[in-house]
Design a protein around this motif. Structure first.
Motif, PDB file in Angstrom:
ATOM      1  N   GLY A 483       0.676  -1.219  -0.117  1.00  0.00           N
ATOM      2  CA  GLY A 483      -0.129  -0.105   0.077  1.00  0.00           C
ATOM      3  C   GLY A 483       0.768   1.240  -0.136  1.00  0.00           C
ATOM      4  N   ASP A 486       2.172   1.475  -3.327  1.00  0.00           N
ATOM      5  CA  ASP A 486       1.319   2.221  -4.194  1.00  0.00           C
ATOM      6  C   ASP A 486       1.295   3.564  -4.319  1.00  0.00           C
ATOM      7  OD1 ASP A 486       0.672  -0.068  -6.074  1.00  0.00           O
ATOM      8  OD2 ASP A 486      -0.797  -0.592  -4.515  1.00  0.00           O
ATOM      9  N   TYR A 492      -2.963   6.219  -5.386  1.00  0.00           N
ATOM     10  CA  TYR A 492      -3.736   6.184  -4.157  1.00  0.00           C
ATOM     11  C   TYR A 492      -4.967   5.324  -4.014  1.00  0.00           C
ATOM     12  CZ  TYR A 492      -0.237   9.893  -3.494  1.00  0.00           C
ATOM     13  OH  TYR A 492       0.822  10.557  -3.280  1.00  0.00           O
ATOM     14  N   ALA A 495      -4.048   2.017  -3.251  1.00  0.00           N
ATOM     15  CA  ALA A 495      -3.570   1.895  -2.072  1.00  0.00           C
ATOM     16  C   ALA A 495      -4.476   1.843  -0.830  1.00  0.00           C
ATOM     17  CB  ALA A 495      -2.653   2.751  -1.609  1.00  0.00           C
TER      18      ALA A 495
END
Length: 803
Positions: A483, A486, A492, A495
């Motif tokens: 996450g 990412d 985003y 993530a």
């Protein structure tokens, strides 16, 4: 003058000086943890209610039970009070807590004990190490600098460090054992022990043995450290109970196995029963004079009752006495009792101490205790005596252990090389927890060196491996890393669900430091996706985690993110209080970079509210320290704010000099976000024709990056410029591209209000104004937009200037 000093076991607590010592070592614990321990010790003559403890420590009644439980968990960990039979803090059901350790109160001289060196605790720097402040704004340098780990990358390192210390405990499985990854995971609970004598280790030792033997059948079984984390201070576990079902859901296990070990008349009876995952309860037992033999018999019976193919024999030594002792060592490490583990290992005779299994555990204990030099020496000596052909799995574990030493020391290149060797040894073998850890280690090494694509590939491979062997804890940490990476690559939206799920699982595991990292990344992702309300919804949990986080550097970094969240929701007074507190804390700690970052956030908020003078002053203060390698995008943004603010306070020469410095720093950088900041600065200071070119360049860069917050930032500068230039057609296009966020983001709502006012659209202006006011919080809507437009105010769109 005298002070009150309390002694219990090898601890001493100095309430006046707020110090807790164990032997000759001063323990570093959060303030609230110390306060709870001290209050219980001082009132050890009676039980203390939960409400009383909350009032005494926090001074208010609105503290959640969850927060109190977290603090008490950390208190027990600090004291090593993690066994089933509590030695210090006893929970009084439905009431509170009681201090039960024999305690001596003595009068001590006013002076503190002789100062001992503080333990070298690993701290993940949030964005940078401290730097001294310069006397003036530092012109950003273009020459190469020694690169420190950026904040998000340091997060990745910390996530792995939290897992590696005991990881080897749950990876013991012969290399030729196949893993049926499609089969549901099983979870073996700590066993209930009914025996007189020093048999506390049986609770986790038998659990670990049973889990290991079931794993040898080729089925995924949750590692023992996962189970210890998930079941701490929880239970009891009974068949069909909601607690058991919830545990299975959180752990990703569809089969739960409970156990009981009873010693009677010199013989052990180990009983195992299924409490989740079978239509009817399966109950089996084994009896023997040795508890491990009884556990093996019970495990074999359970395998047969479940219809599983039997596995191979234990990988521990054939010497029964040594196997028993190593089980006790492993149980001590699972319970975080490194002192017990060390005493057991040191009590072995010289011949046994030379065995690889013993030497490996000794090095692991050294690492857990923070003695990196001893751990490195132990691992390196063991590598020299292990053959890759004879003991590939153990050698791979030693390589991973040595890699963790280098990771703790901030040496990613060495970590990558050692991880490569471990992965090579395990290549072609069935999936194993050790392979998952080696891949994770290499991913960390690559990410810290900026090779994010290769790191993501390794994290993805580690994720598959860890899921196939049932390592839910390791899998969760990998998902947090995924996450964060990412987010670093501007993904985003991808993530967000990964970080959300991982943060919730870390709560269940009681891994609060890594949960804090995850929720910080989650808050920033929500802000970039223009969902400030969602970021604010998680703020209370952030506050609780920060309050109990032992690392000052991490507390400051997380507090900085809370400041961003407050400002994004228009809670300007709260943001100002946080900024002042953060600046004071950073100054006291000598953390120049964090102080600069706090000033940069204040400058950004001031410019957004039209206070150019304050924005210029705070931005100049922020740039007295060169933190360009720690947060390059925010660093470029702060230079842009300084240039624009100086232009707005009628200091054009200083504004142009600032722009020239920013331009020089950006010249050899290719990051799109940084170049957007330069284009916005050029657009604000350039003549109309050049300004349009600069703004359109920023838009083109944003189109490739697809970060909503960046598009709003560009529109916030470009749309008013277009309105002033009379180009309402282009302004309408830009407003249309941002309209989708106007219902939840104030800056996006303000763009719609500006356009409707410029168009002279009374109905549209009223609707947009109502929406902006709803989202404004303490922000002030610009006065010129509060006056109702009239048809005469309508700006007539003409040919673009400079066209």
């Amino acid at each position: 003058m005298t002070t009150r000093l309390f002694r219990f076991e090898d601890f001493r607590l100095d309430a006046a000086r707020r110090e807790l010592w164990q032997g000759g070592e001063r323990l570093v614990i959060p303030p609230k943890v110390f306060d709870c321990i001290a209050y219980l010790v001082e009132h050890r003559d009676r039980a203390v209610g939960r409400d009383e403890l909350i009032a005494a420590v926090w001074g208010k009644a609105d503290v959640t039970d969850n927060l109190l439980d977290q603090v008490m968990l950390r208190a027990r960990r600090a004291l090593g009070d993690t066994a089933e039979q509590r030695r210090f803090i006893l929970t009084m059901p439905r009431f509170g807590f009681s201090w039960v350790a024999p305690t001596e109160e003595v009068a001590a001289p006013g002076a503190s004990p002789v100062a001992m060196p503080s333990p070298a605790l690993p701290e993940a720097p949030p964005l940078a190490a401290a730097e001294p402040a310069a006397a003036a704004v530092a012109v950003p340098a273009r020459q190469a600098r020694v690169r420190r780990w950026p904040g998000a990358v340091a997060v990745l390192a910390a996530l792995v460090l939290a897992a590696v210390a005991a990881a080897w405990l749950h990876g013991r499985r012969p290399a030729d054992t196949a893993v049926a990854s499609a089969a549901p995971a099983a979870l073996v609970l700590p066993v209930e022990v009914r025996a007189e004598g020093a048999f506390g280790w049986v609770r986790l030792g038998v659990m670990d043995l049973v889990a290991e033997r079931l794993r040898l059948t080729g089925r995924p079984v949750l590692p023992s450290d996962n189970v210890v984390a998930l079941t701490r201070d929880r239970g009891p576990w009974t068949r069909g109970s909601p607690a058991a079902a919830d545990l299975g859901r959180v752990a990703g296990a569809s089969l739960l196995i409970a156990g009981e070990a009873v010693l009677a008349e010199g013989r052990w009876r180990v009983a195992l029963r299924t409490i989740l995952g079978t239509d009817n309860e399966i109950l089996v037992e084994g009896q023997a004079s040795d508890v491990l033999d009884a556990a093996r018999l019970a495990s074999d019976q359970l395998e047969a009752a479940l219809g599983w193919s039997p596995g191979s024999d234990d990988p521990l030594p054939g010497d029964p006495a040594l196997a028993l002792l190593l089980r006790q060592v492993d149980a001590a490490l699972l319970a975080d009792q490194t002192g017990v583990a060390r005493r057991l290992l040191d009590g072995l005779d010289p011949d046994h101490r030379t065995l690889p299994e013993v030497r490996f555990r000794h090095a692991a204990v050294d690492f857990r205790d923070g003695d990196l030099a001893a751990a490195q020496a132990g691992y390196e000596a063991l590598l020299g005596s292990l053959s890759a052909d004879d003991a590939p799995l153990l050698r791979a574990r030693v390589l991973s252990g040595l890699g963790n030493v280098h990771l703790r020391r901030g040496q990613p290149a060495e970590l990558e090389a050692l991880s490569d060797q471990a992965i090579g040894l395990l290549a072609g073998q069935p999936p194993s927890a050790e392979l998952g850890r080696a891949l994770t280690g290499r991913a960390i090494a690559r990410s810290t060196q900026g090779d994010f694509d290769a790191a993501m590939e390794d994290f993805a491979r580690a994720r598959i491996v860890l899921e196939s062997v049932g390592d839910r804890f390791g899998l969760t940490r990998v998902e947090v890393n995924i996450g964060i990476l990412d987010a670093r690559r501007n993904r985003y939206a991808e993530a967000l669900p990964v970080l959300t799920a991982a943060a919730d699982r870390l709560t269940a595991f009681g891994d609060f430091t890594n949960e804090l990292y995850a929720r910080v990344a989650l808050a920033r992702a929500r802000l970039e996706l223009l969902d400030p309300a969602a970021a604010l919804a998680g703020d209370e949990r952030l506050r609780e985690l920060i309050q109990n986080e032992p690392s000052p550097a991490l507390r400051r970094y997380a507090s900085l993110v809370r400041l961003l969240v407050q400002n994004a929701n228009g809670r300007l007074r709260a943001g100002q209080v946080m900024a002042e507190a953060l600046s004071t804390d950073a100054a006291a700690a000598g953390d120049g970079v964090m102080g600069a970052l706090a000033a940069a956030m204040v400058a950004r908020a001031a410019l957004a509210q039209g206070d150019a003078a304050r924005a210029a002053a705070e931005a100049a203060r922020a740039l007295q320290v060169d933190w360009s390698n720690e947060g390059p995008l925010d660093y470029a943004r702060t230079w842009r704010i300084l240039a624009v603010a100086r232009q707005q306070v009628d200091a054009p020469a200083e504004a142009q000099a600032t722009l020239a410095a920013l331009r020089d720093w950006v010249a050899d950088r290719t990051d799109g976000g940084i170049r957007i900041q330069l284009a916005l600065a050029e657009g604000a200071l350039a003549p109309p024709a050049q300004a349009r070119t600069a703004y359109e360049q920023a838009l083109a860069l944003a189109e490739t990056r697809r970060v909503p917050a960046e598009l709003i930032e560009i529109a916030d500068a470009y749309l008013p410029w277009l309105i002033r230039e009379g180009d309402l057609a282009r302004a309408g296009v830009l407003a249309g591209r941002t309209a989708g966020w106007a219902g939840r983001d104030y800056e996006a709502a303000l763009l719609q209000l500006r356009l409707q006012h410029a168009l002279g659209n009374l109905t549209g202006w009223r609707n947009a104004l109502a929406r902006a006011r709803t989202l404004a919080g303490e922000r002030v809507v610009p006065a010129e937009l509060l006056r109702a437009p009239s048809p005469q105010d309508r700006i007539v769109s003409g040919a673009p200037s400079g066209a």
